[in-house]
Design an enzyme around this catalytic site. Sequence first.
Site, mmCIF file in Angstrom:
data_model
loop_
_atom_site.group_PDB
_atom_site.id
_atom_site.type_symbol
_atom_site.label_atom_id
_atom_site.label_comp_id
_atom_site.label_asym_id
_atom_site.label_seq_id
_atom_site.Cartn_x
_atom_site.Cartn_y
_atom_site.Cartn_z
ATOM 1 N N ASP A 7 28.014 36.262 37.791
ATOM 2 C CA ASP A 7 27.479 35.416 38.645
ATOM 3 C C ASP A 7 26.183 34.988 38.428
ATOM 4 O O ASP A 7 25.417 34.108 38.955
ATOM 5 C CB ASP A 7 27.357 36.355 40.004
ATOM 6 C CG ASP A 7 28.964 36.066 40.698
ATOM 7 O OD1 ASP A 7 29.665 36.897 40.326
ATOM 8 O OD2 ASP A 7 28.960 35.368 41.611
ATOM 9 N N ASN B 170 27.406 40.819 37.941
ATOM 10 C CA ASN B 170 28.848 40.404 38.163
ATOM 11 C C ASN B 170 29.329 41.198 39.217
ATOM 12 O O ASN B 170 28.655 42.137 39.769
ATOM 13 C CB ASN B 170 29.493 40.432 36.837
ATOM 14 C CG ASN B 170 31.128 39.936 36.761
ATOM 15 O OD1 ASN B 170 30.983 38.700 37.670
ATOM 16 N ND2 ASN B 170 31.923 40.507 36.578
HETATM 17 O O1 MRU Z 1 32.742 37.800 45.110
HETATM 18 P P1 MRU Z 1 33.520 36.509 44.263
HETATM 19 O O2 MRU Z 1 34.681 36.694 44.067
HETATM 20 O O3 MRU Z 1 32.785 35.225 44.417
HETATM 21 O O4 MRU Z 1 32.891 37.374 42.633
HETATM 22 C C1 MRU Z 1 33.386 36.438 41.611
HETATM 23 C C2 MRU Z 1 32.946 37.259 40.340
HETATM 24 O O5 MRU Z 1 32.192 38.383 40.301
HETATM 25 C C3 MRU Z 1 33.113 36.683 39.032
HETATM 26 O O6 MRU Z 1 33.567 37.568 38.025
HETATM 27 C C4 MRU Z 1 31.997 35.756 38.733
HETATM 28 O O7 MRU Z 1 31.577 34.635 39.735
HETATM 29 C C5 MRU Z 1 32.540 34.886 37.574
HETATM 30 S S1 MRU Z 1 33.662 33.756 38.191
HETATM 31 C C6 MRU Z 1 33.954 32.701 36.542
#
Ligand code: MRU
Length: 345
Positions: free
Chosen positions: A239, A250
Amino acid sequence: MQAVETIRWDERRGELVLLDQRFLPARVKFLRCRDVDDVAVAIKDMAVRGAPAIGVTAAYGMALAALRSRAKTREQLLTKLRQAAKTLGSTRPTAVNLFWALDRMMKRAENIDGSPAEIAKELLNEAHKIHREDVEMNKTIGRLGADLIPDDAKILTHCNAGALATAGYGTALGVIRYAHESGKKILVYASETRPRLQGAKLTAFELKTLKIPFYVVPDTAVAFLMSRGMIDCVVVGADRILAKTGHVINKIGTLSAAVNAQHFNIPFYVAAPTSTIDLHKTVDEVVIEERSEDEVHYVGRERITPPGTRAINYAFDITPPHLVTAVITEKGVFKPNELYKFLTG
Ligand code: MRU
């Protein structure tokens, strides 16, 4: 091949159409966003999620703000857009792609010396551009990352970093997918990802569609699978990656996988586009999203904790650079501590 489009612009109606991920895998439902507030709610409530997908969606949110605005002058429109950026920026604090996209859209608007209608048109073009670029970046990440995956590899991935989390193709799942498409024999372990279960619901949905062999495993099984030699490498998305230090932010549970991977001497890869790299912030400055306790208390509609119980629900964790074997970006594969020099040098 992508089974369903995560993010689509409906040209005829001038609306953003999102695959509503809250209903997957049971139902394929779409959510129409007609204005910036609809977009903000979709991001906050996780109808759309995953850092790159959030960024692309927010870019369309800015375009919608301009298209729906009744501003008569350029200055009025820019004021509206600043408000829209604030609304969208307050939805989820951790994924840097959100702020990257808002910043890029705002700068684009400020650089156009035209009427509100001309600015709106250009902002829609810019959103389309961000959308297309994301898919391209993912494919390049997939190609570069697949080189690191041996034939017959058993790969652990966490959360969902696939086509659903991006504008298409995926980052971590893009690597897995590219390796599979280039003929390598692959077996994937998708950890469930409590509490929202993105691994069990979304990654499993994508892997099934792509016909890539996989098992869903409880998050708590990871160390044991590693101890049995059942995992050859870990590939996750991000993220936010802090370029200054190489810390990777992440989905909660990533840090446990990384600690375990180091213990068992298993390579730990992070796949992310450069739009996920934060050149400025330090670990102490990053906001880790805390979501509702109810996500922990309830599984589906059933409450699993006794009434009155308190829960802690951090959505993300921070993996230090010494646990990361390499970061796979569309610009190349780097050690976490090489990113800053490469991107600013
Ligand atoms: O809470 P989320 O579902 O938005 O979290 C997503 C993640 O942690 C993913 O691993 C990250 O955003 C990378 S997506 C290519």
